[in-house]
Design a protein around this motif. Structure first.
Motif, short mmCIF file in Angstrom:
data_model
loop_
_atom_site.label_atom_id
_atom_site.label_comp_id
_atom_site.label_asym_id
_atom_site.label_seq_id
_atom_site.Cartn_x
_atom_site.Cartn_y
_atom_site.Cartn_z
N ASN A 130 0.87 -1.18 0.00
CA ASN A 130 0.00 0.00 0.00
C ASN A 130 0.90 1.22 0.00
N PHE A 131 1.11 1.79 -1.17
CA PHE A 131 2.08 2.87 -1.32
C PHE A 131 1.44 4.07 -2.00
N ASN A 132 1.62 5.22 -1.40
CA ASN A 132 1.11 6.47 -1.98
C ASN A 132 2.29 7.23 -2.57
N ASP A 133 2.39 7.20 -3.89
CA ASP A 133 3.47 7.88 -4.60
C ASP A 133 2.99 9.30 -4.90
N LYS A 134 3.49 10.24 -4.15
CA LYS A 134 2.99 11.61 -4.24
C LYS A 134 3.65 12.44 -5.34
N ASP A 135 4.71 11.90 -5.94
CA ASP A 135 5.45 12.66 -6.96
C ASP A 135 5.37 11.93 -8.29
N PHE A 136 4.18 11.97 -8.88
CA PHE A 136 3.95 11.26 -10.14
C PHE A 136 3.60 12.27 -11.23
N ASN A 137 4.63 12.89 -11.76
CA ASN A 137 4.46 13.84 -12.86
C ASN A 137 4.93 13.20 -14.15
N LEU A 187 2.89 2.95 -25.40
CA LEU A 187 3.52 2.77 -24.10
C LEU A 187 4.34 1.49 -24.16
N ILE A 188 5.65 1.65 -24.14
CA ILE A 188 6.56 0.51 -24.31
C ILE A 188 7.50 0.44 -23.13
N TYR A 189 7.58 -0.74 -22.53
CA TYR A 189 8.51 -0.94 -21.42
C TYR A 189 9.78 -1.60 -21.92
N ASN A 190 10.92 -0.98 -21.63
CA ASN A 190 12.22 -1.54 -21.96
C ASN A 190 12.94 -1.79 -20.64
N PRO A 191 13.26 -3.04 -20.32
CA PRO A 191 13.84 -3.35 -19.00
C PRO A 191 15.19 -2.72 -18.74
N SER A 192 15.87 -2.25 -19.78
CA SER A 192 17.22 -1.71 -19.57
C SER A 192 17.39 -0.29 -20.08
N GLN A 193 16.28 0.35 -20.45
CA GLN A 193 16.40 1.68 -21.05
C GLN A 193 15.22 2.57 -20.67
N TYR A 194 15.52 3.82 -20.38
CA TYR A 194 14.48 4.78 -20.03
C TYR A 194 13.62 5.13 -21.23
N GLU A 195 12.31 5.07 -21.06
CA GLU A 195 11.38 5.45 -22.12
C GLU A 195 10.62 6.72 -21.77
N SER A 196 10.03 6.75 -20.57
CA SER A 196 9.31 7.93 -20.09
C SER A 196 9.07 7.77 -18.60
N ASN A 197 8.80 8.88 -17.93
CA ASN A 197 8.54 8.78 -16.50
C ASN A 197 7.25 8.03 -16.22
N LEU A 198 6.27 8.16 -17.10
CA LEU A 198 5.02 7.43 -16.96
C LEU A 198 5.28 5.92 -16.94
N VAL A 199 6.04 5.45 -17.92
CA VAL A 199 6.35 4.02 -17.99
C VAL A 199 7.22 3.59 -16.81
N SER A 200 8.21 4.38 -16.47
CA SER A 200 9.14 4.00 -15.40
C SER A 200 8.44 3.87 -14.05
N SER A 211 13.13 13.64 -13.09
CA SER A 211 11.81 13.62 -12.46
C SER A 211 11.97 13.29 -10.98
N ILE A 212 11.06 13.79 -10.17
CA ILE A 212 11.16 13.62 -8.72
C ILE A 212 10.86 12.18 -8.32
N GLY A 213 11.61 11.69 -7.35
CA GLY A 213 11.34 10.39 -6.77
C GLY A 213 12.40 9.34 -7.03
N TRP A 214 13.36 9.65 -7.94
CA TRP A 214 14.34 8.65 -8.34
C TRP A 214 15.70 8.83 -7.66
N LYS A 215 15.86 9.89 -6.88
CA LYS A 215 17.18 10.17 -6.30
C LYS A 215 17.09 10.29 -4.78
N LEU A 216 18.24 10.12 -4.14
CA LEU A 216 18.32 10.18 -2.68
C LEU A 216 17.83 11.52 -2.16
N GLU A 217 18.16 12.59 -2.87
CA GLU A 217 17.80 13.92 -2.39
C GLU A 217 16.32 14.25 -2.60
#
Length: 295
Positions: free
Chosen positions: A106-113, A122-135, A176-182
Motif C-alpha cells: 500500500n504505497f502512496n506515490d505523491k510525486d507522479f508527474n 507505451l513501451i517498457y524496456n527493461p534496460s532503457q528509459y522510455e518515459s517517467n510514466l512508464v518507469s 523527475s522527482i522520486g528517483w534520487k536520494l535527495e
C-alpha cells in the motif's frame, strides 16, 4: 487438421498464463475540472492494457494465480501533454485455505508527474528509459511482484526488486522527482534502497514468516497462525532499534494495520500483551488501532 487444433490450443493456453497481474487502473481527473475530457478515459484504458498485458517476467502465471492489485491515479493538474498526479498502489495475495486476500503493498506515490500524448505507444524496456510514466508504473509493478514472491518463498522477490532498482538507476536521467536520494525520505529511491539493504533485512523475513507461517495456516490452526504472526512481528524490534520509525515499517503497517486489528480482535485467544507493546513501540502512528485490540 486435428494436429493444428492441438497446436492452437497449446498456444492459447500459454497466452492465457503469460500475464502476471490482474490490476485495476483508475484515472481520476476531478480536481482538474475537466474530468470528462476523452484523454483521461484513453489514458485509463491504455494504462490498464499496459500493466496487464505487458510480460514482466519469464514466469508462467495461470489465470487464478495472477496478482490482484490496483493503481489509482489522481490527476491534480493537466496542461497539454503535462500531467501532475499522485499514484496509490495496492496489492494483495490469497491466503491458503480461504477466500480471503491479505493486503501486502500500500504505497502512496505523491510525486507522479509525467508527459502523455493521447494514444501514444507505451513501451517498457527493461534496460532503457522510455518515459517517467512508464518507469513509475513499471517500478511499482516490480514492487508488487517482489513482495508477492517474498511472501511465498524467502528472498523469492530478489529478481523483481533488482529490476526495480535498475529502473530507478536509469530513470535518474529524467530529472523527475522520486528517483534520487535527495528527493526525500519517502521516495521510490529510498523504498527500493531500503528493501535491498542489509540494514533492513528483517523486513523481508517478516513478509515471508507473517504470510507463509502465519496467515497460510490459520484455516487449519488459527491459534498457531496468530502465534506465528506475533513471533514474526517481534523480529521488527531489532530493526526498529537499529533504525527507529523507518520508512519500511511505515509501508508495512500502512498495508497491515487494519488486518492486524481484525485478526487479534477475534478467534482463539493468544497472549496479546507483548504484541500490543511491540506494535505501540514500532508503529505508534496506528496506536488507535492497537488500542482497539482487547480480545
Amino acid at each position: 487438421m486435428r494436429n493444428i487444433l492441438v497446436v492452437l490450443l497449446v498456444l492459447i493456453s500459454f497466452t492465457g498464463i503469460s500475464q502476471e497481474l490482474n490490476c485495476k487502473v483508475i484515472v481520476n481527473a476531478q480536481q482538474t475540472g475537466n474530468e470528462n475530457f476523452p484523454i483521461f478515459k484513453t489514458l485509463e484504458k491504455q494504462l490498464t492494457e499496459f500493466v496487464n498485458k505487458t510480460t514482466w517476467t519469464n514466469q508462467k502465471f495461470a489465470t487464478q494465480e495472477r496478482i490482484d492489485c490496483s493503481m489509482f491515479i489522481n490527476v491534480v493538474e493537466y496542461s497539454g501533454e503535462s500531467f501532475k498526479a499522485t499514484l496509490q498502489v495496492q496489492s494483495s495475495r490469497p491466503v491458503y485455505g480461504s477466500s480471503y486476500s491479505s493486503p501486502i503493498y500500500n504505497f502512496n506515490d505523491k510525486d507522479f508527474n509525467f508527459r502523455y500524448l493521447e494514444f501514444q505507444n507505451l513501451i517498457y524496456n527493461p534496460s532503457q528509459y522510455e518515459s517517467n510514466l512508464v518507469s513509475v508504473l513499471a517500478f511499482h509493478v516490480y514492487m508488487v511482484l517482489g513482495l508477492d514472491a517474498d511472501s511465498f518463498a524467502e528472498k523469492g522477490g530478489d529478481p523483481h526488486f533488482k529490476q526495480a532498482q535498475i529502473i530507478t538507476n536509469y530513470s535518474q536521467q529524467s530529472n523527475s522527482i522520486g528517483w534520487k536520494l535527495e528527493d526525500g525520505l519517502q521516495s521510490r529511491f529510498v523504498l527500493i534502497d531500503n528493501i535491498l539493504s542489509p540494514t533492513f533485512k528483517e523486513f523481508r523475513s517478516v513478509i515471508y514468516s507473517y504470510h507463509r507461517n502465519g496467515m497460510d495456516i490459520m484455516s487449519e490452526n488459527a491459534k498457531q497462525g496468530k502465534e506465528e504472526i506475533v513471533s514474526a512481528l517481534s523480529t521488527f524490534k531489532e530493526m526498529n532499534s537499529r533504525r527507529p520509525n523507518s520508512f519500511l515499517l511505515r509501508t508495512f503497517f500502512d498495508a497491515k494495520a487494519d488486518e492486524l486489528e481484525q485478526i487479534f480482535s477475534d478467534g482463539p485467544n493468544v497472549n496479546i500483551a507483548s504484541l500490543k507493546e511491540t506494535l505501540q513501540r514500532i508503529a505508534p502512528m496506528h496506536s488507535t488501532k492497537w488500542n482497539n485490540i482487547k480480545f
